[in-house]
Design a protein around this motif. Structure first.
Motif, PDB file in Angstrom:
ATOM      1  N   LEU A  86       0.816  -1.199   0.000  1.00 53.50           N
ATOM      2  CA  LEU A  86       0.000   0.000   0.000  1.00 53.50           C
ATOM      3  C   LEU A  86       0.859   1.262   0.000  1.00 53.50           C
ATOM      4  N   SER A  87       2.006   1.209   0.671  1.00 48.76           N
ATOM      5  CA  SER A  87       2.939   2.339   0.637  1.00 48.76           C
ATOM      6  C   SER A  87       3.474   2.548  -0.773  1.00 48.76           C
ATOM      7  N   MET A  88       3.762   1.454  -1.468  1.00 52.40           N
ATOM      8  CA  MET A  88       4.225   1.530  -2.848  1.00 52.40           C
ATOM      9  C   MET A  88       3.167   2.173  -3.738  1.00 52.40           C
ATOM     10  N   LEU A  89       1.896   1.766  -3.571  1.00 52.47           N
ATOM     11  CA  LEU A  89       0.817   2.363  -4.358  1.00 52.47           C
ATOM     12  C   LEU A  89       0.722   3.862  -4.094  1.00 52.47           C
ATOM     13  N   LYS A  90       0.818   4.238  -2.832  1.00 56.28           N
ATOM     14  CA  LYS A  90       0.725   5.658  -2.459  1.00 56.28           C
ATOM     15  C   LYS A  90       1.866   6.454  -3.090  1.00 56.28           C
ATOM     16  N   ALA A  91       3.092   5.942  -3.018  1.00 61.90           N
ATOM     17  CA  ALA A  91       4.248   6.648  -3.581  1.00 61.90           C
ATOM     18  C   ALA A  91       4.139   6.766  -5.095  1.00 61.90           C
ATOM     19  N   TYR A  92       3.732   5.682  -5.738  1.00 58.06           N
ATOM     20  CA  TYR A  92       3.644   5.664  -7.194  1.00 58.06           C
ATOM     21  C   TYR A  92       2.589   6.639  -7.702  1.00 58.06           C
ATOM     22  N   PHE A  93       1.406   6.599  -7.122  1.00 55.53           N
ATOM     23  CA  PHE A  93       0.337   7.459  -7.619  1.00 55.53           C
ATOM     24  C   PHE A  93       0.533   8.919  -7.213  1.00 55.53           C
ATOM     25  N   THR A  94       1.302   9.157  -6.159  1.00 54.05           N
ATOM     26  CA  THR A  94       1.656  10.538  -5.817  1.00 54.05           C
ATOM     27  C   THR A  94       2.471  11.159  -6.944  1.00 54.05           C
ATOM     28  N   VAL A  95       3.427  10.407  -7.462  1.00 52.76           N
ATOM     29  CA  VAL A  95       4.237  10.895  -8.587  1.00 52.76           C
ATOM     30  C   VAL A  95       3.371  11.070  -9.833  1.00 52.76           C
ATOM     31  N   CYS A  96       2.480  10.105 -10.096  1.00 52.65           N
ATOM     32  CA  CYS A  96       1.625  10.178 -11.291  1.00 52.65           C
ATOM     33  C   CYS A  96       0.688  11.387 -11.242  1.00 52.65           C
ATOM     34  N   VAL A  97       0.063  11.618 -10.102  1.00 47.91           N
ATOM     35  CA  VAL A  97      -0.917  12.702  -9.979  1.00 47.91           C
ATOM     36  C   VAL A  97      -0.237  14.059  -9.948  1.00 47.91           C
ATOM     37  N   ASN A  98       0.891  14.166  -9.267  1.00 45.41           N
ATOM     38  CA  ASN A  98       1.558  15.459  -9.136  1.00 45.41           C
ATOM     39  C   ASN A  98       2.301  15.874 -10.405  1.00 45.41           C
ATOM     40  N   GLY A  99       2.518  14.936 -11.324  1.00 52.78           N
ATOM     41  CA  GLY A  99       3.051  15.277 -12.636  1.00 52.78           C
ATOM     42  C   GLY A  99       4.444  15.861 -12.627  1.00 52.78           C
ATOM     43  N   GLU A 100       5.370  15.215 -11.919  1.00 50.28           N
ATOM     44  CA  GLU A 100       6.757  15.676 -11.939  1.00 50.28           C
ATOM     45  C   GLU A 100       7.299  15.610 -13.358  1.00 50.28           C
ATOM     46  N   ASN A 101       8.033  16.650 -13.768  1.00 50.82           N
ATOM     47  CA  ASN A 101       8.401  16.825 -15.170  1.00 50.82           C
ATOM     48  C   ASN A 101       9.104  15.625 -15.781  1.00 50.82           C
ATOM     49  N   ASP A 102      10.121  15.097 -15.103  1.00 48.71           N
ATOM     50  CA  ASP A 102      10.870  13.972 -15.662  1.00 48.71           C
ATOM     51  C   ASP A 102       9.978  12.753 -15.837  1.00 48.71           C
ATOM     52  N   HIS A 103       9.110  12.513 -14.865  1.00 52.82           N
ATOM     53  CA  HIS A 103       8.196  11.370 -14.943  1.00 52.82           C
ATOM     54  C   HIS A 103       7.223  11.544 -16.111  1.00 52.82           C
ATOM     55  N   VAL A 104       6.656  12.735 -16.244  1.00 47.29           N
ATOM     56  CA  VAL A 104       5.710  12.989 -17.336  1.00 47.29           C
ATOM     57  C   VAL A 104       6.394  12.795 -18.684  1.00 47.29           C
ATOM     58  N   GLU A 105       7.607  13.274 -18.802  1.00 47.79           N
ATOM     59  CA  GLU A 105       8.335  13.135 -20.064  1.00 47.79           C
ATOM     60  C   GLU A 105       8.585  11.676 -20.400  1.00 47.79           C
ATOM     61  N   ARG A 106       8.986  10.879 -19.413  1.00 49.17           N
ATOM     62  CA  ARG A 106       9.204   9.445 -19.641  1.00 49.17           C
ATOM     63  C   ARG A 106       7.907   8.761 -20.076  1.00 49.17           C
ATOM     64  N   VAL A 107       6.816   9.128 -19.426  1.00 45.21           N
ATOM     65  CA  VAL A 107       5.527   8.508 -19.758  1.00 45.21           C
ATOM     66  C   VAL A 107       5.084   8.903 -21.158  1.00 45.21           C
ATOM     67  N   ARG A 108       5.308  10.143 -21.535  1.00 46.75           N
ATOM     68  CA  ARG A 108       4.928  10.577 -22.881  1.00 46.75           C
ATOM     69  C   ARG A 108       5.737   9.837 -23.948  1.00 46.75           C
ATOM     70  N   ILE A 109       7.016   9.612 -23.685  1.00 48.73           N
ATOM     71  CA  ILE A 109       7.836   8.840 -24.623  1.00 48.73           C
ATOM     72  C   ILE A 109       7.297   7.422 -24.732  1.00 48.73           C
TER      73      ILE A 109
END
Length: 217
Positions: A86-109
């Motif tokens: 559950l901690s892993m889910l919380k950490a992962y979706f925090t990054v997804c929802v908050n849209g950190e630039n590097d993460h968003v760029e990787r996902v768009r690629i």
């Protein structure tokens, strides 16, 4: 006004950053001219620093793979049993929802490649399963032994892939100020994502409620 002259190392970094932006916008088949336009340089300068577009392509993908390793180190399982998952889910979706630039760029690629030949996406997904399978299976077994799982019908591999795909959609919908028509605050949305996935994995409502109460203290 002339641009500041960059060192060879800084210029390579600038070109690689431009290539990532071009890949996110146009897919991994982005041309050298599109990459040069992102970097505001001539395409000849790309070949001067990397020799070929293929060499630049390999370097960018190598960095994306290294970032995938780092992402798993920071967002992957940090504990055992229900709390770890559950901690892993919380950490992962925090990054997804908050849209950190590097993460968003990787996902768009990744998303752009999914609509093309899928070679990079296939590699990234296979690595995600390989990196996550063993720790997730151990955590599931512990959660089941602790009585926190009502069922464990979904395999670890499929849990990882479902999370990858859901995370991709959430990231893209949360980017650019929020394209998705979600309700509630970002924090409430993250908790809803944890609930949604935890129930799908098979956690009891009691285990989910206890976890969310503990992280809100």
């Amino acid at each position: 006004m002339s641009r500041k002259r960059l060192s060879a190392a800084d210029r390579r970094t600038e070109i690689m950053s431009a290539a990532r932006r071009a890949y996110a916008r146009h897919g991994l088949s982005a041309s050298s001219m599109q990459i040069a336009a992102e970097a505001k340089i001539s395409d000849a300068l790309i070949f001067r620093h990397f020799g070929s577009k293929a060499a630049l392509h390999r370097e960018v993908l190598r960095n994306l793979i290294l970032e995938q390793n780092s992402a798993y180190a920071s967002m992957g399982l940090q504990g055992s049993g229900a709390f770890g998952i559950l901690s892993m889910l919380k950490a992962y979706f925090t990054v997804c929802v908050n849209g950190e630039n590097d993460h968003v760029e990787r996902v768009r690629i990744l998303a752009a490649n999914l609509t093309a030949d899928g070679d990079y996406a296939r590699l990234a997904y296979r690595r995600a399963v390989r990196l996550g399978r063993s720790p997730l299976e151990s955590a599931i077994a512990q959660a089941k032994a602790d009585g926190h799982l009502q069922n464990d019908d979904v395999s670890a591999d499929n849990i990882i892939m479902f999370l990858e795909h859901l995370g991709t959609s959430v990231t893209l919908a949360s980017a650019n100020g929020g394209i998705g028509a979600y309700s509630g605050t970002p924090e409430a949305r993250i908790d809803d994502l944890v609930r949604f996935c935890a129930r799908g994995i098979g956690f009891s409502q009691e285990a989910i409620d206890e976890f969310l109460a503990s992280v809100e203290l």
